[in-house]
Motif scaffolding. Structure first.
Motif, short mmCIF file in Angstrom:
data_model
loop_
_atom_site.label_atom_id
_atom_site.label_comp_id
_atom_site.label_asym_id
_atom_site.label_seq_id
_atom_site.Cartn_x
_atom_site.Cartn_y
_atom_site.Cartn_z
N ASP A 51 0.53 -1.13 -0.50
CA ASP A 51 0.18 -0.25 -0.32
C ASP A 51 1.05 1.18 -0.32
O ASP A 51 1.61 1.68 0.91
CB ASP A 51 -1.42 0.02 1.22
CG ASP A 51 -2.13 1.65 1.57
OD1 ASP A 51 -1.70 2.43 0.33
OD2 ASP A 51 -3.04 0.85 2.54
N GLN A 94 -6.69 1.16 6.61
CA GLN A 94 -7.29 1.23 5.38
C GLN A 94 -9.54 0.91 5.49
O GLN A 94 -10.02 1.16 4.46
CB GLN A 94 -6.87 -0.60 5.06
CG GLN A 94 -4.94 0.06 4.23
CD GLN A 94 -4.74 -1.18 3.22
OE1 GLN A 94 -4.84 -2.40 4.77
NE2 GLN A 94 -3.85 -1.86 3.36
N GLU A 145 -10.64 4.70 5.85
CA GLU A 145 -10.73 5.27 5.15
C GLU A 145 -11.52 5.18 3.87
O GLU A 145 -11.68 3.83 3.05
CB GLU A 145 -9.16 5.68 4.05
CG GLU A 145 -8.12 6.45 5.14
CD GLU A 145 -6.92 6.32 4.30
OE1 GLU A 145 -6.56 6.35 2.76
OE2 GLU A 145 -5.69 6.45 4.92
N ASP A 163 -12.15 6.08 0.89
CA ASP A 163 -11.95 5.54 -0.74
C ASP A 163 -11.30 4.90 -1.19
O ASP A 163 -11.38 5.44 -2.14
CB ASP A 163 -10.87 7.70 -0.49
CG ASP A 163 -11.14 8.89 -0.56
OD1 ASP A 163 -12.60 8.77 -0.77
OD2 ASP A 163 -11.46 9.77 -0.85
N ARG A 164 -11.12 4.06 0.05
CA ARG A 164 -10.31 3.05 -0.50
C ARG A 164 -11.78 1.60 -0.32
O ARG A 164 -11.07 0.85 -1.07
CB ARG A 164 -9.44 2.21 0.86
CG ARG A 164 -8.23 3.57 1.27
CD ARG A 164 -7.49 3.79 0.39
NE ARG A 164 -6.89 2.78 -0.08
CZ ARG A 164 -5.38 2.39 0.35
NH1 ARG A 164 -5.37 2.92 1.65
NH2 ARG A 164 -5.08 1.13 -0.93
N ASP A 205 -13.82 -0.45 -4.76
CA ASP A 205 -12.17 -0.50 -5.05
C ASP A 205 -11.79 -1.93 -4.63
O ASP A 205 -11.38 -2.55 -4.95
CB ASP A 205 -11.40 0.64 -4.53
CG ASP A 205 -10.03 0.63 -5.61
OD1 ASP A 205 -9.78 -0.45 -5.61
OD2 ASP A 205 -9.69 1.77 -6.37
N ARG A 248 -8.76 -1.95 -3.39
CA ARG A 248 -7.08 -2.56 -3.85
C ARG A 248 -6.26 -2.03 -3.23
O ARG A 248 -6.15 -0.95 -2.41
CB ARG A 248 -6.21 -2.24 -5.28
CG ARG A 248 -7.85 -2.64 -6.54
CD ARG A 248 -7.30 -1.89 -7.92
NE ARG A 248 -8.29 -0.79 -8.08
CZ ARG A 248 -8.48 0.07 -8.91
NH1 ARG A 248 -7.31 -0.60 -10.08
NH2 ARG A 248 -8.50 0.97 -9.34
N MET A 249 -5.20 -3.27 -2.46
CA MET A 249 -4.42 -2.53 -1.60
C MET A 249 -3.22 -1.87 -2.34
O MET A 249 -2.73 -0.69 -1.91
CB MET A 249 -4.29 -3.18 -0.49
CG MET A 249 -4.42 -4.02 0.19
SD MET A 249 -3.55 -5.41 1.25
CE MET A 249 -5.02 -6.65 1.68
N SER A 295 -2.33 0.54 -5.90
CA SER A 295 -3.36 1.09 -6.85
C SER A 295 -3.30 0.06 -8.22
O SER A 295 -3.94 1.07 -9.21
CB SER A 295 -2.95 2.08 -6.83
OG SER A 295 -1.56 2.44 -6.63
N SER A 322 -10.49 -3.89 -9.44
CA SER A 322 -11.25 -3.17 -8.73
C SER A 322 -12.45 -4.31 -7.91
O SER A 322 -13.14 -4.78 -9.07
CB SER A 322 -11.65 -2.09 -8.93
OG SER A 322 -12.64 -2.45 -9.62
N ARG A 381 -12.64 -8.81 -1.09
CA ARG A 381 -11.28 -8.17 -0.74
C ARG A 381 -10.13 -9.20 -0.78
O ARG A 381 -8.98 -8.80 -1.68
CB ARG A 381 -11.41 -7.52 0.84
CG ARG A 381 -10.04 -6.23 1.22
CD ARG A 381 -9.81 -6.90 2.63
NE ARG A 381 -8.82 -8.21 2.68
CZ ARG A 381 -8.83 -8.72 4.10
NH1 ARG A 381 -10.46 -8.09 5.41
NH2 ARG A 381 -8.34 -9.50 4.66
N ASN A 437 -7.66 -8.97 -4.12
CA ASN A 437 -5.84 -8.62 -3.22
C ASN A 437 -4.92 -10.45 -4.01
O ASN A 437 -3.89 -10.28 -3.35
CB ASN A 437 -5.78 -8.20 -2.33
CG ASN A 437 -6.03 -5.98 -2.24
OD1 ASN A 437 -5.68 -5.91 -2.75
ND2 ASN A 437 -7.55 -6.94 -1.50
#
Ligand SMILES: C[S@@+](CC[C@H](N)C(=O)[O-])C[C@H]1O[C@@H](n2cnc3c(N)ncnc32)[C@H](O)[C@@H]1O
Length: 341
Positions: free
Chosen positions: A66, A116, A119, A121-122, A133, A135-136, A138, A142, A217, A221
């Motif tokens: 990350d 993580q 937030e 936005d993650r 999204d 993704r750890m 970028s 997604s 998740r 990932n």
């Protein structure tokens, strides 16, 4: 075991929570620290383990996939006086960052950090509206790509296997119906649909979207593949006597670690019907109890610790075994989620 990791932890004032390291004294003891040793922390996160290892006079090579964790760790790098090297990398590539002489210890603390999840936005938390999204790092697909484009049969397998979601087929079919009308964009789009399809019952301990979010998740990932490859890499890079300590929060991950140490214990497998061909030399010897869980006191102080499991092995002199993913007995997840099918 399923944890309600998507709850979006906040402190009493509603501000962001700092990640609290899990099983810290147990992890430190397991690594057999002494000045002059070199330890690789494959999951730097908020640097909780790394800071404590540095404080024991040990040099640390720390990795995190990350970029936000790498940025957040720069003050610790500056304060370490050259004793901490922090690298943006997946832990499956840990061998590339190890010194030629090998490592004295490797620690992996698998999963997501509180930052993580916190937030929006993650897109990790179903309780915080953000882009779907997860993704750890970028890059790569997604969670929205998977939900909007994977075949229903693949979604069913992802939710069923990685999330142990009993209603996987029902949720996958509802997703297919809804995405024909409108694609999924936010976490709340998906959580809202799951809340309707599988409403929460009074006896349910976790939110109905917990399992699906966790499955997505892990899939996005490639968390199981990363772990399996990291265990093989650890076997190649630890010095004899070096320790491998892995903390997991999910039953599938713990199973991978357990099977790895069982396989590497050198006990020849076989049965009455299938004679043993040869005894293999152990590449790891057990250290302490085969599995360590958090104490009740830690679990009550830090809910993340409730599902934590730590396993430890000590590298022997025996040469590494071949990388053979079949020892983990996992379905071929790489074949799932091909988009547009
Ligand atoms: C549970 S947190 C680690 C917390 C850390 N032990 C501490 O005390 O602050 C897990 C971290 O591992 C990272 N991570 C997860 N999978 C990874 C992988 N395959 N390679 C490298 N980092 C990974 C995540 O980005 C996250 O920052």
């Amino acid at each position: 075991m399923m944890t309600d990791q998507g709850t979006g932890l906040t402190d009493a004032e509603g501000g962001p929570v700092r990640h609290i390291p899990v099983l810290l004294p147990e992890v430190l003891a397991s690594l057999n620290l002494a000045p002059g040793k070199i330890i690789l922390d494959g999951t730097f996160g908020a640097g909780g383990y790394t800071s404590a290892i540095l404080a024991a006079g040990v040099d640390v090579i720390a990795l995190d996939r990350d970029p936000a964790a790498i940025l957040g760790g720069q003050p610790l790098v500056a304060a370490s006086g050259g004793h901490l090297t922090l690298v943006h990398s997946q832990f499956s590539d840990l061998a590339q960052h190890a010194p030629a002489g090998g490592l004295d210890g490797i620690v992996l603390d698998i999963g997501v950090s509180s930052m993580q999840i916190d937030e929006a936005d993650r897109g990790f938390s179903f309780q915080r509206k953000g882009p779907l999204d997860m993704r750890m790092s970028s890059d790569g697909v997604s969670a929205a790509d998977v939900v909007n484009r994977a075949k229903v049969s693949d979604l069913t397998r992802i939710f069923g296997f990685l999330g142990e979601e009993p209603q996987s087929g029902r949720i996958a079919r509802a997703i297919e119906k809804r995405r024909l009308e409108e694609p999924f964009v936010t976490t709340r789009d998906l959580a809202g649909l799951i809340e309707v399809v599988t409403p929460r019952k009074a006896k349910d301990k976790i939110h109905p979207a917990t399992r699906v979010f966790q499955a997505l998740r892990i899939f996005v990932n490639d968390e199981l593949g990363e772990l399996a490859r990291a265990l093989f890499a650890a076997e190649r890079t630890l010095k004899p006597g070096g320790r491998l300590t892995v903390v997991t929060f999910h039953s599938l991950e713990d199973r991978i670690v357990k099977k790895f140490f069982q396989d590497r214990a050198g006990k020849a497998s076989g049965s009455r019907h299938l004679p043993i061909a040869h005894e293999r030399a152990a590449t790891f010897a057990p250290v302490g109890k085969s599995m360590v869980a958090a104490s009740e006191e830690e679990a009550s102080r830090n809910p993340r610790a409730r599902s934590a499991k730590m396993r430890v092995g000590m590298r022997t002199e025996a040469p590494p075994e071949a990388d053979d993913l079949s020892i983990f007995d996992l379905p071929n997840l790489a074949s799932l989620g091909k988009m547009g099918g």
